[in-house]
Design a protein around this motif. Structure first.
Motif, mmCIF file in Angstrom:
data_model
loop_
_atom_site.group_PDB
_atom_site.id
_atom_site.type_symbol
_atom_site.label_atom_id
_atom_site.label_comp_id
_atom_site.label_asym_id
_atom_site.label_seq_id
_atom_site.Cartn_x
_atom_site.Cartn_y
_atom_site.Cartn_z
ATOM 1 N N VAL A 59 0.841 -1.207 0.000
ATOM 2 C CA VAL A 59 0.000 0.000 0.000
ATOM 3 C C VAL A 59 0.873 1.252 0.000
ATOM 4 C CG1 VAL A 59 -1.710 1.324 1.307
ATOM 5 C CG2 VAL A 59 -1.944 -1.163 1.116
ATOM 6 N N LYS A 60 1.947 1.256 0.782
ATOM 7 C CA LYS A 60 2.844 2.413 0.834
ATOM 8 C C LYS A 60 3.535 2.649 -0.500
ATOM 9 C CE LYS A 60 3.931 2.166 5.787
ATOM 10 N NZ LYS A 60 4.999 1.918 6.793
ATOM 11 N N VAL A 61 4.059 1.567 -1.094
ATOM 12 C CA VAL A 61 4.799 1.700 -2.351
ATOM 13 C C VAL A 61 3.872 2.136 -3.480
ATOM 14 C CG1 VAL A 61 6.087 0.440 -4.118
ATOM 15 C CG2 VAL A 61 6.592 0.062 -1.704
ATOM 16 N N ILE A 62 2.699 1.516 -3.562
ATOM 17 C CA ILE A 62 1.769 1.814 -4.658
ATOM 18 C C ILE A 62 1.272 3.253 -4.579
ATOM 19 C CG2 ILE A 62 -0.473 1.250 -5.672
ATOM 20 C CD1 ILE A 62 0.059 -1.670 -4.618
ATOM 21 N N THR A 63 0.832 3.663 -3.397
ATOM 22 C CA THR A 63 0.312 5.029 -3.264
ATOM 23 C C THR A 63 1.420 6.070 -3.378
ATOM 24 O OG1 THR A 63 0.441 4.847 -0.843
ATOM 25 C CG2 THR A 63 -1.677 4.325 -1.892
ATOM 26 N N GLY A 64 2.659 5.648 -3.121
ATOM 27 C CA GLY A 64 3.777 6.571 -3.223
ATOM 28 C C GLY A 64 4.318 6.737 -4.633
ATOM 29 N N THR A 65 4.053 5.753 -5.505
ATOM 30 C CA THR A 65 4.598 5.793 -6.870
ATOM 31 C C THR A 65 3.523 5.963 -7.942
ATOM 32 O OG1 THR A 65 4.513 3.358 -6.995
ATOM 33 C CG2 THR A 65 6.595 4.361 -6.274
ATOM 34 N N GLY A 79 -2.912 -10.103 4.877
ATOM 35 C CA GLY A 79 -4.301 -10.016 4.440
ATOM 36 C C GLY A 79 -4.579 -10.416 3.002
ATOM 37 N N GLY A 80 -3.549 -10.590 2.176
ATOM 38 C CA GLY A 80 -3.769 -11.048 0.810
ATOM 39 C C GLY A 80 -3.912 -9.930 -0.200
ATOM 40 N N GLY A 81 -3.871 -10.316 -1.483
ATOM 41 C CA GLY A 81 -3.932 -9.350 -2.562
ATOM 42 C C GLY A 81 -5.207 -8.538 -2.592
ATOM 43 N N ALA A 82 -6.331 -9.177 -2.287
ATOM 44 C CA ALA A 82 -7.607 -8.456 -2.298
ATOM 45 C C ALA A 82 -7.592 -7.299 -1.302
ATOM 46 C CB ALA A 82 -8.759 -9.411 -1.987
ATOM 47 N N GLU A 83 -6.908 -7.483 -0.178
ATOM 48 C CA GLU A 83 -6.821 -6.419 0.821
ATOM 49 C C GLU A 83 -5.989 -5.252 0.306
ATOM 50 O OE1 GLU A 83 -7.560 -4.353 4.289
ATOM 51 O OE2 GLU A 83 -8.523 -6.140 3.469
ATOM 52 N N VAL A 84 -4.943 -5.551 -0.456
ATOM 53 C CA VAL A 84 -4.138 -4.485 -1.060
ATOM 54 C C VAL A 84 -5.010 -3.641 -1.988
ATOM 55 C CG1 VAL A 84 -2.219 -3.952 -2.607
ATOM 56 C CG2 VAL A 84 -1.982 -5.791 -0.938
ATOM 57 N N VAL A 85 -5.784 -4.309 -2.839
ATOM 58 C CA VAL A 85 -6.647 -3.590 -3.787
ATOM 59 C C VAL A 85 -7.629 -2.703 -3.033
ATOM 60 C CG1 VAL A 85 -8.316 -3.802 -5.663
ATOM 61 C CG2 VAL A 85 -6.434 -5.451 -5.474
ATOM 62 N N ARG A 86 -8.266 -3.254 -2.009
ATOM 63 C CA ARG A 86 -9.271 -2.486 -1.256
ATOM 64 C C ARG A 86 -8.653 -1.242 -0.608
ATOM 65 N NH1 ARG A 86 -11.760 -7.699 -0.243
ATOM 66 N NH2 ARG A 86 -10.282 -8.120 1.427
ATOM 67 N N GLN A 87 -7.514 -1.432 0.051
ATOM 68 C CA GLN A 87 -6.895 -0.298 0.750
ATOM 69 C C GLN A 87 -6.409 0.770 -0.230
ATOM 70 O OE1 GLN A 87 -4.095 -1.038 3.909
ATOM 71 N NE2 GLN A 87 -5.098 -2.928 4.543
ATOM 72 N N VAL A 88 -5.784 0.360 -1.326
ATOM 73 C CA VAL A 88 -5.284 1.326 -2.300
ATOM 74 C C VAL A 88 -6.430 2.075 -2.950
ATOM 75 C CG1 VAL A 88 -4.108 1.582 -4.524
ATOM 76 C CG2 VAL A 88 -3.109 0.137 -2.742
ATOM 77 N N HIS A 89 -7.505 1.374 -3.307
ATOM 78 C CA HIS A 89 -8.617 2.029 -3.986
ATOM 79 C C HIS A 89 -9.376 2.993 -3.074
ATOM 80 C CE1 HIS A 89 -9.128 -0.777 -7.720
ATOM 81 N NE2 HIS A 89 -8.091 0.030 -7.798
ATOM 82 N N GLN A 90 -9.235 2.846 -1.762
ATOM 83 C CA GLN A 90 -9.807 3.835 -0.855
ATOM 84 C C GLN A 90 -9.037 5.151 -0.958
ATOM 85 O OE1 GLN A 90 -9.742 2.054 3.039
ATOM 86 N NE2 GLN A 90 -11.507 0.747 2.645
ATOM 87 N N ILE A 91 -7.769 5.055 -1.335
ATOM 88 C CA ILE A 91 -6.919 6.239 -1.468
ATOM 89 C C ILE A 91 -6.918 6.754 -2.905
ATOM 90 C CG2 ILE A 91 -4.551 7.121 -1.210
ATOM 91 C CD1 ILE A 91 -4.150 4.820 0.873
ATOM 92 N N ASP A 92 -6.774 5.833 -3.860
ATOM 93 C CA ASP A 92 -6.711 6.207 -5.282
ATOM 94 C C ASP A 92 -7.407 5.130 -6.117
ATOM 95 O OD1 ASP A 92 -6.165 6.970 -7.858
ATOM 96 O OD2 ASP A 92 -4.018 7.282 -7.538
ATOM 97 N N PRO A 93 -8.680 5.318 -6.437
ATOM 98 C CA PRO A 93 -9.441 4.304 -7.169
ATOM 99 C C PRO A 93 -9.009 4.119 -8.618
ATOM 100 C CG PRO A 93 -10.753 6.292 -6.875
ATOM 101 C CD PRO A 93 -9.516 6.470 -6.051
ATOM 102 N N LYS A 94 -8.118 4.983 -9.111
ATOM 103 C CA LYS A 94 -7.687 4.867 -10.505
ATOM 104 C C LYS A 94 -6.548 3.868 -10.712
ATOM 105 C CE LYS A 94 -9.014 9.577 -11.829
ATOM 106 N NZ LYS A 94 -8.516 10.881 -12.358
#
Length: 232
Positions: A59-65, A79-94
């Protein structure tokens, strides 16, 4: 490889240059191999801008880059890949995700697609096809390995119940799922420890976490829960 076209959900034109990619997998050697293959095969098309090995780091790397595409394993610590998608899309859905996993299980495919991934391919994919898949999802297509596309189509047609791939299961880590399945099959804590090469105390901790996350009281309820979902 199957491509299901769809609109690109952004109003901004993509800048010229290679696709910016983040690799998320808990195996360092696999990430290194994918990075080498992609940059060697398509140096003008792919730029690997970051890597991560667990949910928090991802989540840190994706939202930072803010990459064009995230190559995402579905089984990750935290938490698995699905959790990464959920958390990132709360910050940047694109942000666009393409699952890249050894697993071809229906529950893994449906869970990560339901979370918001744009495609799902297995690790047996060729480098050339992976480069093509990255390009497709970056421009709005939904890309799946042929067999996996069937799971998604069946889920939307009603042949597979999406509700049966429930969020409770998504909350469990890969190790917790392994412990849960063995306990549900009737293994003792000692047998689970021997099977998974972990300590009995670690097994007890995992079982406690599983019961808490699934809101169950004991192993008998756990066995029924797993049996009802045909996990054992």
């Amino acid at each position: 490889m199957t491509s299901l076209p769809g609109p690109l959900t952004t109003d901004e034109p993509r800048p010229e240059g290679p696709r910016r990619v983040v690799l998320v997998d808990d195996h360092d050697i696999f990430r290194a191999g994918v990075r080498h293959e992609l940059t060697a095969a398509a140096p003008d098309e792919i730029d690997v801008v970051g890597e991560a090995g667990d949910v928090e780091q991802a989540v840190k790397v994706i939202t930072g880059t803010t990459p064009d595409v995230v190559l995402l394993d579905v089984h990750l610590p935290g938490g698995g890949g699905a959790e990464v998608v959920r958390q990132v899309h709360q910050i940047d859905p694109k942000i666009t995700f393409l699952a890249l996993s050894v697993s071809d299980a229906a529950e893994d495919v449906i869970a990560v697609i339901r979370a918001g991934a744009r495609g799902y391919v297995t690790k047996s994919i060729s480098t050339a096809d992976l480069v093509e898949a990255i390009g497709r999802v970056a421009t709005g297509d939904a890309v799946f390995s042929p067999r996996l596309a069937g799971f998604v189509l069946d889920a939307f047609s009603g042949s597979i119940s999406v509700e049966s791939i429930d969020e409770d299961l998504d909350r469990l880590s890969q190790r917790e799922r392994e412990v849960m399945k063995l306990i549900a099959r009737g293994y003792t804590y000692k047998e689970v420890a021997r099977e998974l090469f972990i300590s009995i105390k670690t097994v007890e901790t995992h079982v406690s976490n599983v019961l808490r996350k699934l809101q169950l009281s004991n192993r008998h309820e756990l066995t029924k829960w797993a049996t009802d979902r045909k996990l054992v």
